[in-house]
Enzyme design. Structure first.
Site, PDB file in Angstrom:
ATOM      1  N   HIS A 138       0.844  -1.135   0.056  1.00  0.00           N
ATOM      2  CA  HIS A 138      -0.073   0.087   0.113  1.00  0.00           C
ATOM      3  C   HIS A 138       0.738   1.274  -0.018  1.00  0.00           C
ATOM      4  O   HIS A 138       2.044   1.200   0.197  1.00  0.00           O
ATOM      5  CB  HIS A 138      -0.662   0.107   1.178  1.00  0.00           C
ATOM      6  N   ASP A 168       0.231   6.653  -4.248  1.00  0.00           N
ATOM      7  CA  ASP A 168      -0.985   6.446  -4.838  1.00  0.00           C
ATOM      8  C   ASP A 168      -1.520   7.348  -5.889  1.00  0.00           C
ATOM      9  O   ASP A 168      -1.552   7.170  -7.105  1.00  0.00           O
ATOM     10  CB  ASP A 168      -2.073   6.192  -3.960  1.00  0.00           C
TER      11      ASP A 168
END
Length: 396
Positions: A138, A168
């Site tokens: 992540h 991200d």
């Protein structure tokens, strides 16, 4: 739909944040984006509270202006639908681990054989090759491995998570959009499509704009509170008497001099550019003491008329109501599917000739099944056969 990208048609197989944020930008700029979602494994974003009109507000924002087709790609009939769609939707965005789309029968080589001009963008944590290609991760993991987390935080408490998803969004989403548009330009010139391999760890590593040169050339690794911009100088946030904070960023001498005069510490002016640790500590302590002597409102009123790069630290709600962001129309009302409207963050792109637009908030799973399939020439009987075969799911 108008906008500078109105000629582009995108099939979006992505979920969560990086891919959907990328296609949000494309949709805002006019691209026709069709989400292809699994009817059996819903996007986790759909479950995030709060909800409006039975739809997650986060989903409503990230997937605005995108139609939704619910296909179970494990069914051959569903894969055939994708093979038909890719004849027109000549940009694909996907976010699975390497090899998953191939196993589902909709990988790059398969779809390229149908449409040689296809632009196929794969967003992953670590890329299509390398020892970490199949590893889960992540945002925090990508930033940690990219060396960015090591100098984000405080010496006394250690590295800390970033306040927003840098890998991200700045890494995956923004680099995907830039890569896609570069590939579109190439295709316009040559007719050739291509596969884009966007690794969020690579992109995060590439964001070391100021820290990388000293590290690569002189072996000087950035450390916690060790650079001018990460707390190693006076460039920082300081607490006011009533517990609010101000950002102090006037690095240039003319700004810092004006700031020091304003807080009643002109003696600090000559020390602002010092790299000596003891002097830096003295300057920061002096600023902290001065700003802690008055309330937030006092300082906001004082600095409102001074051009010295000092601004209040606002909450999100305060930022949304700030006169500057209001003047820039950065919060908009987007139509919901029940006839109401949802307040959302606006697109930051301002085009003079081809303005951005917002068609509707994020759709329910499969909301546009019938509409999309009819456009492909399927009649009601053919659509029902897809449903009977388990290839089609969702609400419509």
């Amino acid at each position: 739909m108008s906008g500078p990208l109105a000629s582009l048609k995108v099939l979006d197989f992505s979920t969560l944040l990086p891919g959907p944020f990328a296609t949000l930008m494309l949709a805002d700029m006019g691209a026709e984006v069709l989400r292809v979602e699994s009817p059996t494994r819903p996007d986790m974003v759909r479950l995030l509270p709060p909800s409006e009109d039975g739809v997650s507000a986060v989903h409503g924002y990230l997937n605005r202006s995108k139609r939704c087709l619910a296909l179970d790609l494990k069914k051959a009939e569903a894969r055939q639908v994708v093979h038909e769609l890719v004849k027109d939707y000549d940009i694909v965005v996907e976010q699975f681990r390497p090899g998953v789309m191939d196993k589902l029968g909709v990988g790059y080589e398969t779809l390229k054989a149908i449409n040689p001009g296809l632009i196929y963008c794969s967003i992953t944590g670590y890329g299509q090759d390398g020892p970490y290609r199949d590893r889960a991760g992540h945002d925090l993991n990508y930033l940690a491995l990219a060396g960015m987390t090591s100098y984000n935080g405080r010496r006394d408490s250690g590295p800390a998570p970033m306040a927003f998803q840098v890998a991200d969004i700045a890494g995956g989403s923004c680099h995907a959009v830039m890569g896609i548009l570069a590939a579109v330009v190439h295709r316009q010139q040559t007719g050739e499509g291509q596969h884009l391999d966007i690794a969020m760890t690579d992109a995060a590593f590439a964001l070391h704009g100021l820290a990388a040169p000293p590290a690569l050339v002189a072996g000087e690794d950035p450390a916690l509170e060790g650079t001018t911009l990460n707390g190693g100088g006076f460039y920082d946030c300081y607490r006011t008497r009533d517990g609010r904070y101000l950002s102090v960023a006037g690095l240039e001498p003319q700004f810092f001099s004006q700031f020091c005069q304003a807080i009643g510490r002109p003696d600090l002016t000559s020390k602002g550019l010092s790299q000596d640790a003891q002097t830096v500590a003295e300057v920061k302590a002096g600023i902290a003491e001065a700003l802690a002597g008055q309330d937030y409102d006092h300082w906001c009123a004082l600095f409102a008329d001074l051009d010295c790069c000092v601004e209040p630290v606002l909450s999100f709600s305060e930022a949304a109501a700030h006169p500057q962001l209001r003047a820039r129309n950065m919060v908009v009302d987007v139509p919901r599917h029940d006839g109401g409207h949802q307040r959302q963050v606006a697109s930051p792109f301002k085009f003079s000739a081809t303005p951005v637009g917002y068609r509707f908030s994020g759709a329910r799973i499969g909301q546009h099944n019938r509409e999309v399939l009819r456009e492909r020439g399927l009649d009601d009987d053919a659509i029902q056969r897809l449903r009977d075969a388990g290839a089609l799911g969702g609400d419509a």
